[in-house]
Design an enzyme around this catalytic site. Structure first.
Site, PDB file in Angstrom:
ATOM      1  N   CYS A  78     164.992 -57.545  63.938  1.00  0.00           N
ATOM      2  CA  CYS A  78     165.516 -58.435  64.979  1.00  0.00           C
ATOM      3  C   CYS A  78     166.484 -59.449  64.384  1.00  0.00           C
ATOM      4  O   CYS A  78     166.205 -60.043  63.344  1.00  0.00           O
ATOM      5  CB  CYS A  78     164.346 -59.164  65.641  1.00  0.00           C
ATOM      6  SG  CYS A  78     164.868 -60.345  66.878  1.00  0.00           S
ATOM      7  N   CYS A  84     163.393 -67.496  65.073  1.00  0.00           N
ATOM      8  CA  CYS A  84     162.483 -67.425  66.211  1.00  0.00           C
ATOM      9  C   CYS A  84     161.037 -67.489  65.709  1.00  0.00           C
ATOM     10  O   CYS A  84     160.725 -66.961  64.650  1.00  0.00           O
ATOM     11  CB  CYS A  84     162.711 -66.097  66.930  1.00  0.00           C
ATOM     12  SG  CYS A  84     161.633 -65.840  68.337  1.00  0.00           S
ATOM     13  N   CYS A  87     158.037 -63.146  65.992  1.00  0.00           N
ATOM     14  CA  CYS A  87     157.495 -62.010  65.238  1.00  0.00           C
ATOM     15  C   CYS A  87     157.688 -62.244  63.742  1.00  0.00           C
ATOM     16  O   CYS A  87     158.521 -61.622  63.104  1.00  0.00           O
ATOM     17  CB  CYS A  87     158.193 -60.726  65.649  1.00  0.00           C
ATOM     18  SG  CYS A  87     158.168 -60.423  67.414  1.00  0.00           S
ATOM     19  N   CYS A 179     165.249 -59.371  72.810  1.00  0.00           N
ATOM     20  CA  CYS A 179     163.882 -59.565  72.340  1.00  0.00           C
ATOM     21  C   CYS A 179     163.176 -58.220  72.330  1.00  0.00           C
ATOM     22  O   CYS A 179     163.238 -57.468  73.306  1.00  0.00           O
ATOM     23  CB  CYS A 179     163.131 -60.549  73.235  1.00  0.00           C
ATOM     24  SG  CYS A 179     161.430 -60.756  72.690  1.00  0.00           S
ATOM     25  N   GLN A 302     145.661 -59.891  79.808  1.00  0.00           N
ATOM     26  CA  GLN A 302     145.972 -59.607  78.396  1.00  0.00           C
ATOM     27  C   GLN A 302     147.416 -59.134  78.284  1.00  0.00           C
ATOM     28  O   GLN A 302     147.826 -58.248  79.038  1.00  0.00           O
ATOM     29  CB  GLN A 302     145.044 -58.512  77.871  1.00  0.00           C
ATOM     30  CG  GLN A 302     143.598 -58.931  77.774  1.00  0.00           C
ATOM     31  CD  GLN A 302     143.278 -59.677  76.494  1.00  0.00           C
ATOM     32  OE1 GLN A 302     144.125 -59.827  75.609  1.00  0.00           O
ATOM     33  NE2 GLN A 302     142.056 -60.175  76.403  1.00  0.00           N
ATOM     34  N   TYR A 331     133.213 -66.195  79.402  1.00  0.00           N
ATOM     35  CA  TYR A 331     134.660 -66.444  79.289  1.00  0.00           C
ATOM     36  C   TYR A 331     135.398 -65.232  79.884  1.00  0.00           C
ATOM     37  O   TYR A 331     136.225 -64.609  79.247  1.00  0.00           O
ATOM     38  CB  TYR A 331     135.077 -66.679  77.829  1.00  0.00           C
ATOM     39  CG  TYR A 331     134.227 -67.707  77.119  1.00  0.00           C
ATOM     40  CD1 TYR A 331     134.555 -69.056  77.182  1.00  0.00           C
ATOM     41  CD2 TYR A 331     133.088 -67.334  76.405  1.00  0.00           C
ATOM     42  CE1 TYR A 331     133.766 -70.014  76.544  1.00  0.00           C
ATOM     43  CE2 TYR A 331     132.301 -68.277  75.773  1.00  0.00           C
ATOM     44  CZ  TYR A 331     132.647 -69.612  75.841  1.00  0.00           C
ATOM     45  OH  TYR A 331     131.858 -70.546  75.207  1.00  0.00           O
ATOM     46  N   GLU A 352     133.487 -68.331  83.843  1.00  0.00           N
ATOM     47  CA  GLU A 352     134.827 -68.724  83.392  1.00  0.00           C
ATOM     48  C   GLU A 352     135.139 -70.131  83.894  1.00  0.00           C
ATOM     49  O   GLU A 352     134.722 -70.514  84.981  1.00  0.00           O
ATOM     50  CB  GLU A 352     135.846 -67.696  83.944  1.00  0.00           C
ATOM     51  CG  GLU A 352     137.269 -68.143  84.081  1.00  0.00           C
ATOM     52  CD  GLU A 352     137.949 -68.436  82.766  1.00  0.00           C
ATOM     53  OE1 GLU A 352     137.701 -67.709  81.781  1.00  0.00           O
ATOM     54  OE2 GLU A 352     138.715 -69.416  82.708  1.00  0.00           O
ATOM     55  N   ASP A 401     133.882 -63.655  74.975  1.00  0.00           N
ATOM     56  CA  ASP A 401     135.289 -63.599  74.538  1.00  0.00           C
ATOM     57  C   ASP A 401     135.884 -65.000  74.669  1.00  0.00           C
ATOM     58  O   ASP A 401     136.716 -65.257  75.538  1.00  0.00           O
ATOM     59  CB  ASP A 401     136.039 -62.596  75.437  1.00  0.00           C
ATOM     60  CG  ASP A 401     137.492 -62.410  75.031  1.00  0.00           C
ATOM     61  OD1 ASP A 401     137.895 -62.907  73.971  1.00  0.00           O
ATOM     62  OD2 ASP A 401     138.237 -61.761  75.801  1.00  0.00           O
ATOM     63  N   CYS A 428     139.709 -63.955  69.200  1.00  0.00           N
ATOM     64  CA  CYS A 428     141.087 -63.950  68.707  1.00  0.00           C
ATOM     65  C   CYS A 428     141.223 -64.907  67.531  1.00  0.00           C
ATOM     66  O   CYS A 428     142.331 -65.172  67.081  1.00  0.00           O
ATOM     67  CB  CYS A 428     142.055 -64.320  69.827  1.00  0.00           C
ATOM     68  SG  CYS A 428     141.680 -65.920  70.564  1.00  0.00           S
TER      69      CYS A 428
END
Ligand SMILES: C[S@@+](CC[C@H](N)C(=O)[O-])C[C@H]1O[C@@H](n2cnc3c(N)ncnc32)[C@H](O)[C@@H]1O
Length: 470
Positions: A78, A84, A87, A179, A302, A331, A352, A401, A428
């Site tokens: 890229c 940026c 990534c 992008c 997601q 969650y 949630e 989660d 995560c």
């Protein structure tokens, strides 16, 4: 004088070999047994480092000269790489990215979790390593970020930008030409909106002065082919908006949900504002195994839908459902996991924080004729109570989660008290997951570990841990 030489001594570390990639996308090197974190390098690089921060137990540095480049490096694809924030791992091959993601999970579970671990299931890589996102959000700005080269060139540049925030700079936006994160027609729509705004003299937003018109653009491309575009502007100019909407509708007839928001607040968040549907339906659908998920302008879904399906399949597999279980999905967001597993168990309770997400979760059950789910909105530590357990029964399986911060200590305590047979912990953030796993290890052992890569070219890693009651 003495200070100066001392500073100089600490300033530059010469010929340091970079060892590995660690959390937050940084690499790690060592100097005199002190850990040094460095951005923008690769394991195997040999570099001179300038120290930019020195703490008791670690330092942060930037590479100022490269002596050797790592064999693990690949050519970033890229043109915005390096500027940026998107990534940041593009300079490393995908297999190496996966290796270091898995290592990060293992290191965290060993160092923070301090529990005995089974052999890991190899990290599940994403089939798509580009164009894998279904949602991008671009910001308009009248003060685009200029690179060093642009500044040094002495040339005049158009300062209007439509793109992403420069990391750590709320006021500077990088104008994006292409992008690689979202499939077509994402780039085409962004470029067209930018062109239209320029041609019609619609001022790009000035975040400091809080003036201008064009603020923000959100594009959502669902796996059903449905397409949502939301344009956010600063003030209500009905004629101007109508012309812009008509232009977008005519140029991109594939848009199934064309919406706009008038946002005169100090920030771009619009969860508390009216979103006006100009054309099409006010939502789009994602689909998994024939289950349709309605995604509204304020709904979370997601962002790597293909890989979310892999994540959920693994989660369900580890939950080992036979049809008889009572499952708590903590969650639950828009109830995606809850609805996904509902047909394989007796009943699911989803909890949630965000009330509108719970509304989505209920709708997602309804539109799929799923009748064995119940959803509650509120803070987990309040909702997951003795009263709730008395009402619905002790869960056989808990799927959890949580957000990056992990679970609240009270929630972990409650889980230890409620004592389901299995806890499938999706996370995560390997560091907070490892902390929670240590707490849970009082009554659980880790029987499976399955890292999953949801975000190729970035340092982010998702991980599923199966905890089985001892
Ligand atoms: C990582 S997301 C999980 C999303 C969902 N499982 C999915 O796959 O789409 C974490 C969710 O936890 C919710 N959340 C954060 N803090 C919470 C709290 N204290 N109590 C309940 N939910 C919370 C967030 O709103 C978010 O929807």
């Amino acid at each position: 004088m003495r200070n100066k030489s001392k500073k100089k001594h600490f300033d530059i570390l010469e010929q340091v070999r970079i060892e590995e990639m660690v959390a937050e996308g940084k690499c790690l090197a060592r100097h005199n047994n002190m850990v040094v974190f460095v951005a923008g390098v690769a394991p195997g690089d040999v570099v001179d480092l300038r120290i930019i921060r020195k703490k008791k137990s670690f330092m942060e540095a930037e590479a100022v000269h490269f002596h050797e480049l790592s064999e693990l490096r690949v050519q970033p694809f890229c043109e915005h790489f390096g500027t940026c924030g998107g990534c940041k791992w593009q300079h490393i091959g995908y297999d190496t990215q996966l290796y270091f993601k898995q290592k990060q999970v293992k290191d965290n579970l060993e160092r923070i979790g301090k529990v005995s671990l089974p052999e890991f299931d190899p990290i599940l890589g994403s089939e798509k390593t580009r164009y894998y996102r279904n949602k991008l959000e671009y910001t308009f700005s009248n003060t685009s970020w200029l690179t060093k080269e642009q500044i040094q060139s002495g040339q005049e540049y158009d300062r209007d930008a439509l793109g992403f925030h420069i990391p750590g700079r709320f006021d500077k936006i990088l104008d994006i030409k292409h992008c690689y994160l979202q499939p077509d027609p994402s780039n085409a729509i962004r470029l067209e909106v930018r062109k239209y705004a320029k041609e019609h003299n619609l001022p790009f937003f000035d975040i400091v002065k809080q003036e201008g018109y064009m603020r923000n653009l959100i594009i959502r491309t669902a796996n059903t082919g449905e397409l949502m575009v939301i344009v956010q502007v600063y003030e209500d100019r009905p004629g101007v908006m109508q012309a812009l909407m008509e232009h977008l509708a005519a140029t991109f007839p594939e848009i199934t949900s064309l919406q706009y928001v008038v946002n005169s607040k100090g920030n771009e968040t619009y969860h508390d504002l009216e979103v006006v549907c100009y054309k099409g339906l006010p939502y789009i659908h994602e689909e998994m195994e024939g289950i349709r998920f309605r995604v509204g302008p304020k709904s979370f879904y997601q962002t790597n839908a293909d890989q979310a399906y892999e994540l959920y399949k693994k989660t369900r597999e580890l939950a080992n459902l036979t049809g008889n279980e009572l499952v708590y999905d903590l969650y639950t967001g828009a109830g995606t996991i809850a609805n996904f597993v509902a047909r394989q168990c007796r009943e699911v309770i989803g909890i949630e924080y965000v009330p509108s997400a719970i509304e989505d979760a209920k709708i997602n059950s309804q539109i799929n004729d799923i009748t064995n789910t119940t959803f509650y909105a509120g803070d987990m530590k309040d909702i997951l109570s003795d009263e709730l357990v008395a009402r619905h029964g002790r869960p056989d399986v808990v799927i959890t989660d949580p957000p990056r911060a992990g679970m609240h200590e009270d929630v972990v305590k409650k889980l230890l008290q409620v004592h389901p047979n299995r806890i499938v912990y999706v996370s995560c953030n390997p560091a907070t997951q490892a902390r929670d796993v240590e707490w849970l290890s009082e009554k659980y052992e880790v029987t499976r570990v399955q890292p999953v890569d949801m975000f190729p070219q970035t340092h982010h890693v998702e991980n599923i841990v199966l905890l089985t009651a001892k």
